[in-house]
Design a protein around this motif. Structure first.
Motif, PDB file in Angstrom:
ATOM      1  N   ILE A 137      93.519 -30.351  13.160  1.00 19.81           N
ATOM      2  CA  ILE A 137      93.323 -29.465  14.485  1.00 19.81           C
ATOM      3  C   ILE A 137      94.056 -28.141  14.331  1.00 19.81           C
ATOM      4  CG2 ILE A 137      94.405 -29.623  16.839  1.00 19.81           C
ATOM      5  CD1 ILE A 137      92.420 -31.868  16.145  1.00 19.81           C
ATOM      6  N   VAL A 138      95.326 -28.133  13.692  1.00 19.30           N
ATOM      7  CA  VAL A 138      96.021 -26.933  13.554  1.00 19.30           C
ATOM      8  C   VAL A 138      97.083 -27.090  12.311  1.00 19.30           C
ATOM      9  CG1 VAL A 138      97.257 -24.920  14.097  1.00 19.30           C
ATOM     10  CG2 VAL A 138      95.635 -25.923  15.765  1.00 19.30           C
ATOM     11  N   LYS A 139      97.044 -26.190  11.477  1.00 25.56           N
ATOM     12  CA  LYS A 139      98.128 -26.687  10.471  1.00 25.56           C
ATOM     13  C   LYS A 139      99.662 -26.297  10.862  1.00 25.56           C
ATOM     14  CE  LYS A 139      95.097 -26.330   6.333  1.00 25.56           C
ATOM     15  NZ  LYS A 139      95.282 -27.522   6.316  1.00 25.56           N
ATOM     16  N   ASP A 140     100.689 -26.803  10.348  1.00 25.42           N
ATOM     17  CA  ASP A 140     101.959 -26.728  10.645  1.00 25.42           C
ATOM     18  C   ASP A 140     102.411 -25.199  10.632  1.00 25.42           C
ATOM     19  OD1 ASP A 140     102.005 -29.158  10.995  1.00 25.42           O
ATOM     20  OD2 ASP A 140     103.515 -29.586   9.191  1.00 25.42           O
ATOM     21  N   ASP A 141     101.827 -24.514   9.734  1.00 25.25           N
ATOM     22  CA  ASP A 141     102.280 -22.835   9.688  1.00 25.25           C
ATOM     23  C   ASP A 141     101.661 -22.454  10.701  1.00 25.25           C
ATOM     24  OD1 ASP A 141     103.643 -23.601   7.160  1.00 25.25           O
ATOM     25  OD2 ASP A 141     102.060 -22.733   5.823  1.00 25.25           O
ATOM     26  N   SER A 142     100.367 -22.537  11.116  1.00 30.76           N
ATOM     27  CA  SER A 142      99.839 -22.028  12.466  1.00 30.76           C
ATOM     28  C   SER A 142     100.560 -22.134  13.439  1.00 30.76           C
ATOM     29  CB  SER A 142      98.377 -22.221  12.313  1.00 30.76           C
ATOM     30  OG  SER A 142      97.738 -21.936  11.019  1.00 30.76           O
ATOM     31  N   ARG A 189      96.433 -16.906  11.350  1.00 34.74           N
ATOM     32  CA  ARG A 189      95.786 -17.346  10.277  1.00 34.74           C
ATOM     33  C   ARG A 189      95.508 -18.968  10.341  1.00 34.74           C
ATOM     34  NH1 ARG A 189      98.634 -16.852   4.310  1.00 34.74           N
ATOM     35  NH2 ARG A 189      99.596 -18.873   5.127  1.00 34.74           N
ATOM     36  N   GLY A 190      94.192 -19.297   9.850  1.00 34.97           N
ATOM     37  CA  GLY A 190      93.693 -20.792  10.132  1.00 34.97           C
ATOM     38  C   GLY A 190      92.908 -21.089  11.114  1.00 34.97           C
ATOM     39  N   LEU A 191      92.597 -20.172  12.191  1.00 38.35           N
ATOM     40  CA  LEU A 191      91.884 -20.477  13.263  1.00 38.35           C
ATOM     41  C   LEU A 191      90.599 -19.589  13.006  1.00 38.35           C
ATOM     42  CD1 LEU A 191      94.468 -20.330  16.173  1.00 38.35           C
ATOM     43  CD2 LEU A 191      94.158 -22.286  14.749  1.00 38.35           C
ATOM     44  N   SER A 192      89.459 -20.317  13.360  1.00 36.68           N
ATOM     45  CA  SER A 192      88.295 -19.616  13.403  1.00 36.68           C
ATOM     46  C   SER A 192      87.990 -18.699  14.454  1.00 36.68           C
ATOM     47  CB  SER A 192      87.238 -20.743  13.057  1.00 36.68           C
ATOM     48  OG  SER A 192      86.824 -21.235  14.334  1.00 36.68           O
ATOM     49  N   LYS A 193      86.664 -17.938  14.393  1.00 34.78           N
ATOM     50  CA  LYS A 193      86.355 -17.104  15.358  1.00 34.78           C
ATOM     51  C   LYS A 193      86.150 -17.951  16.754  1.00 34.78           C
ATOM     52  CE  LYS A 193      84.799 -13.424  12.422  1.00 34.78           C
ATOM     53  NZ  LYS A 193      83.408 -12.609  12.108  1.00 34.78           N
ATOM     54  N   GLY A 194      85.753 -19.141  16.590  1.00 35.08           N
ATOM     55  CA  GLY A 194      85.309 -19.888  17.693  1.00 35.08           C
ATOM     56  C   GLY A 194      86.401 -20.200  18.588  1.00 35.08           C
ATOM     57  N   TRP A 195      87.643 -20.049  18.211  1.00 39.66           N
ATOM     58  CA  TRP A 195      88.786 -20.203  19.335  1.00 39.66           C
ATOM     59  C   TRP A 195      88.775 -19.337  20.323  1.00 39.66           C
ATOM     60  CZ3 TRP A 195      92.619 -24.122  18.604  1.00 39.66           C
ATOM     61  CH2 TRP A 195      92.406 -25.048  17.679  1.00 39.66           C
ATOM     62  N   ARG A 196      88.205 -18.291  20.188  1.00 39.00           N
ATOM     63  CA  ARG A 196      88.490 -16.933  21.118  1.00 39.00           C
ATOM     64  C   ARG A 196      87.975 -17.524  22.512  1.00 39.00           C
ATOM     65  NH1 ARG A 196      85.055 -12.012  19.332  1.00 39.00           N
ATOM     66  NH2 ARG A 196      86.049 -12.709  17.120  1.00 39.00           N
ATOM     67  N   ASP A 197      86.943 -18.728  22.362  1.00 37.43           N
ATOM     68  CA  ASP A 197      86.217 -18.892  23.862  1.00 37.43           C
ATOM     69  C   ASP A 197      85.961 -20.452  23.901  1.00 37.43           C
ATOM     70  OD1 ASP A 197      84.048 -18.871  21.975  1.00 37.43           O
ATOM     71  OD2 ASP A 197      82.956 -17.241  22.750  1.00 37.43           O
TER      72      ASP A 197
END
Length: 390
Positions: free
Chosen positions: A240-245, A264-272
């Protein structure tokens, strides 16, 4: 011992459980997969009494596991024997909300008897029974069907050897009067709170980014959000999301969902996408931690001062001597962090100052720190003496 290869029908399982319930103990092991899931996928259960052993297929079409689960978590007349059973217990807790009890863990028994630090199953079988195990099927895909003969034989062998080892380990514990050591450890291992926690408590398992209440409040909200997402999707938390993120977002919260692409660790798709929107909702509704929720301040580590570091080294030497004299794994008595805290002046809530650990080591450790015990050499050999003794 009679060996049943693989049980796939409810009536056969019920008959087996009825026979197992007449014994004082059973040995239990599981095979599972969890690399790609949040919840471990139970693929096989192995169980044995002194008379018989079997592998049970929980993935078999139509099989009802109720009688077996009742034996494990409801029947307190039968002792359940595991080796390094933490993950096995987690699986049964996930299925029933309870932990098998009473229980006996041969890894902890092996540590109490001086077989080594967190000794592995194969090494303990070799030491106690003189048998060398074939571990070739260890990393097999247990979810794939059909299981072949080698997989089943390998799985059942684990519990047949466990049945043989248990009485021998128990006799040694009784002979050395260490049974109560195991009682304390087993009660701790069987505590359901070890395996059940609310998403709101997930942040406590993370490395904390400082002591800022606002940052920790965001971390709490984010960790709870991730926990719910992982459970709902049955995916590992890190997928889902790494601890550092999570720590980065808690420290530097984005103002808009479009800013998530900068993490860092999140893709462009997370914007929408929807999951990004739920993450932003968690951030925006986060409240600073209240004073009651703030984690306790960690005592200053003794490594920060030369004197405390020397005291810690002396405690480690004392632990080495005491564990060797008692022929018990040093790790079972105390961890390095416990020794550092004791050297730093901490006296509250230390396991080494409670129960059998205090009797075996803690009393002497406290005397050493407070100047009532000293090291000396006599005829080239290290010995300890109490200050004031002749």
């Amino acid at each position: 011992m009679k060996i049943h290869k693989l049980i796939t029908k409810t009536e056969d399982l019920d008959a087996l459980v009825e026979r197992l319930a007449t014994h004082e103990f059973v040995a239990v092991d599981t095979e599972f997969m969890r690399e790609n899931t949040y919840w471990p996928e139970l693929c096989l259960i192995q169980i044995a009494s002194p008379d018989e052993a079997a592998a049970i297929d929980p993935l078999a079409d139509g099989i009802d596991m109720s009688s077996l689960l009742d034996l494990l978590v409801e029947n307190e007349d039968v002792l359940k024997v595991f080796h390094a059973g933490g993950q096995d217990l987690e699986i049964f807790h996930n299925l029933t909300g309870k932990v098998p009890f009473p229980l006996f863990d041969t890894q902890i028994a092996g540590m109490a008897l001086g077989y080594g630090e967190q000794i592995g199953y194969a090494n303990l079988v070799s030491a106690v029974l003189g048998i060398q195990l074939d571990k070739g099927a260890r990393f097999t895909d247990w979810s794939r069907r059909p299981l072949d003969k080698r997989q089943i034989d390998y799985a059942i062998a684990d519990v047949t050897h466990l049945v043989e080892m248990f009485p021998k380990l128990l006799d040694q514990l009784v002979e050395l009067d260490r049974g109560r050591w195991l009682n304390e450890e087993m009660e701790r291992l069987a505590d359901p709170s070890t395996f059940a926690f609310e998403p709101e408590d997930a942040w406590k398992r993370l490395r904390l980014p400082g002591r800022n209440p606002a940052v920790l409040g965001r971390l709490k909200a984010l960790a709870a959000w991730r926990e719910r997402e992982a459970r709902e999707k049955n995916l590992p938390r890190g997928r889902i999301v790494k601890d550092d993120s999570l720590g980065e977002i808690a420290n530097h919260p984005p103002k808009h969902q479009s800013d998530l692409v900068k993490i860092r660790g999140l893709s462009k798709g997370w914007r929408d996408n929807d999951i990004g929107a739920r993450l932003m909702e968690a951030v925006q509704h986060a409240e600073p931690l209240s004073p009651d929720e703030m984690p306790p301040k960690k005592p200053r580590r003794p490594g920060l001062t030369k004197d405390a570091a020397l005291v810690s080294d002396l405690l480690k030497l004392l632990l080495k001597i005491r564990s060797k004299e008692a022929n018990v794994a040093a790790r079972l008595i105390a961890r390095a962090s416990d020794l550092e805290l004791l050297a730093a002046g901490v006296r509250e809530d230390l396991d080494i100052l409670k129960g059998w650990r205090y009797e075996e080591f803690g009393r002497d450790a406290l005397d050493l720190v407070e100047g009532r015990l000293a090291f000396a050499t006599e005829n080239g050999k290290l010995k300890m003496s109490r200050i004031g003794d002749e």
